[in-house]
Design an enzyme around this catalytic site. Structure first.
Site, short mmCIF file in Angstrom:
data_model
loop_
_atom_site.label_atom_id
_atom_site.label_comp_id
_atom_site.label_asym_id
_atom_site.label_seq_id
_atom_site.Cartn_x
_atom_site.Cartn_y
_atom_site.Cartn_z
CG ASP A 66 -6.35 -40.96 69.54
OD1 ASP A 66 -7.42 -41.66 69.29
OD2 ASP A 66 -6.32 -39.91 69.71
N PRO A 106 3.01 -24.32 53.31
CG PRO A 106 1.99 -23.93 51.28
CD PRO A 106 2.44 -23.22 52.47
CD GLU A 130 -0.11 -16.49 44.99
OE1 GLU A 130 0.78 -17.39 45.01
OE2 GLU A 130 -1.04 -16.60 44.32
NE ARG A 188 -7.24 -36.36 69.39
CZ ARG A 188 -8.18 -36.78 69.66
NH1 ARG A 188 -9.48 -36.07 69.60
NH2 ARG A 188 -8.51 -38.16 69.94
N1 SAH Z 1 1.87 -19.36 47.27
C1 SAH Z 1 2.04 -20.30 48.15
C2 SAH Z 1 0.59 -20.73 48.66
C3 SAH Z 1 -0.05 -19.64 49.42
S1 SAH Z 1 -1.58 -20.24 50.26
C4 SAH Z 1 2.73 -21.30 47.91
O1 SAH Z 1 2.67 -21.83 46.47
O2 SAH Z 1 3.48 -22.03 48.68
C5 SAH Z 1 -2.00 -19.30 51.64
C6 SAH Z 1 -1.48 -19.34 52.79
O3 SAH Z 1 -2.09 -20.61 53.33
C7 SAH Z 1 -0.09 -19.72 53.13
O4 SAH Z 1 0.77 -18.64 53.27
C8 SAH Z 1 -0.30 -20.73 54.28
O5 SAH Z 1 0.01 -19.80 55.66
C9 SAH Z 1 -1.30 -21.20 54.27
N2 SAH Z 1 -1.29 -22.77 53.68
C10 SAH Z 1 -1.70 -23.20 52.51
N3 SAH Z 1 -1.41 -24.48 52.25
C11 SAH Z 1 -0.81 -25.04 53.39
C12 SAH Z 1 -0.30 -26.10 53.95
N4 SAH Z 1 -0.33 -27.25 52.91
N5 SAH Z 1 0.21 -26.26 55.04
C13 SAH Z 1 0.34 -25.10 55.85
N6 SAH Z 1 -0.19 -23.84 55.57
C14 SAH Z 1 -0.76 -23.88 54.35
#
Ligand code: SAH
Length: 247
Positions: A167, A87, A114, A152
């Site tokens: 697209d 994220p 996490e 794609r």
């Molecule tokens: N505690 C972390 C979230 C962990 S979610 C935080 O607050 O940032 C678990 C995993 O899901 C992450 O390590 C990532 O690989 C994936 N993930 C979750 N949301 C994502 C997003 N919006 N974009 C990309 N990967 C994501």
């Protein structure tokens, strides 16, 4: 193009990769989707891939050793870009998809729990990508999103299923609406021009509706574009039709 996905849930990724466009692209040899189960690289008796966070707090953290061992087990060539799904990464969009489509190979690391031990990022990761400002339970859907959007754009992958060039986002605009048979459903008719066979008029209608959609729904996309004279004229028509002022 080769995609290596490192995940604790290879079966999830395999299922999506087998279906539809990605499945056909793999059969045709246009892309290769390889899955590595990170748990195969946990060498303790219980095959542990996660552990408690230093400093305390809720949740578990993916351990550094299995992830690094999994990465080091991959072939070195062609040299990949190593991407962590996170994220906190660069927001994924069509432009980034196009950049990635020019590479020979991507390695995509999926977090769970996490997230992953920070040292994986420091030791091995070239780039972090986010699919949006929300939190998913794992990196599998984000990794598959990247694989799908990038595939794609690889010549031949779309085949008869339309062209990526029209697209949404490929020219900076949202795509025009689509219709198929029947020509009338519950009183709703297909726009006359689409039945006319007049290709110039159809192209003009599509361009105009593409501009209308973008102006109404995502005006900030238009601000980033340099419109052609024809597009500017069409947008002026759209604005007059919708009534002046804000969308
Ligand atoms: N505690 C972390 C979230 C962990 S979610 C935080 O607050 O940032 C678990 C995993 O899901 C992450 O390590 C990532 O690989 C994936 N993930 C979750 N949301 C994502 C997003 N919006 N974009 C990309 N990967 C994501």
């Amino acid at each position: 193009m080769i995609f290596d996905i490192l995940t604790l849930l290879p079966e999830v990724c395999r299922a999506y990769g087998k279906a539809s466009i990605l499945g056909r692209a793999q059969k045709a040899g246009l892309i290769e989707l390889r899955l590595t189960n990170v748990r195969d690289f946990a060498f303790d008796r219980h095959r542990t891939v996660d552990d408690y966070p230093y400093g305390g707090g809720d949740g578990m953290v993916m351990k550094v050793e299995p992830l690094v061992a999994a990465l080091e087990s991959l072939p070195g060539k062609p040299k990949p870009r190593i991407i962590l799904m996170s994220p906190a990464g660069r927001p994924f969009d069509q432009q980034l998809a196009a950049e990635l489509a020019s590479l020979e190979r991507l390695v995509l690391i999926c977090g769970r729990y996490e997230g992953i031990d920070e040292r994986v990022r420091k030791l091995a990761v070239d780039q972090e990508i986010s699919v949006g400002d929300y939190v998913l339970s794992g990196g599998e859907l984000p990794a598959l999103t990247v694989v799908d959007a990038v595939s794609r754009l690889i010549p031949g992958v779309l085949g008869g299923e339309g062209s990526a060039a029209s697209d949404s986002f490929s020219d900076g605009l949202l795509e025009h609406p689509h219709y198929t048979r029947p020509d009338e459903f519950r009183g709703l008719k297909v726009p006359e021009v689409l039945l006319s066979g007049n290709h110039v008029a159809i192209a003009r209608w599509r361009q105009k509706e593409s501009l209308r959609r973008t102006w109404l729904r995502r005006p900030e996309l238009l601000e980033r574009l340099e419109l052609t004279d024809q597009e500017r004229d069409l947008l002026a028509e759209v604005k007059a039709e919708q009534g002046q002022g804000q969308p």
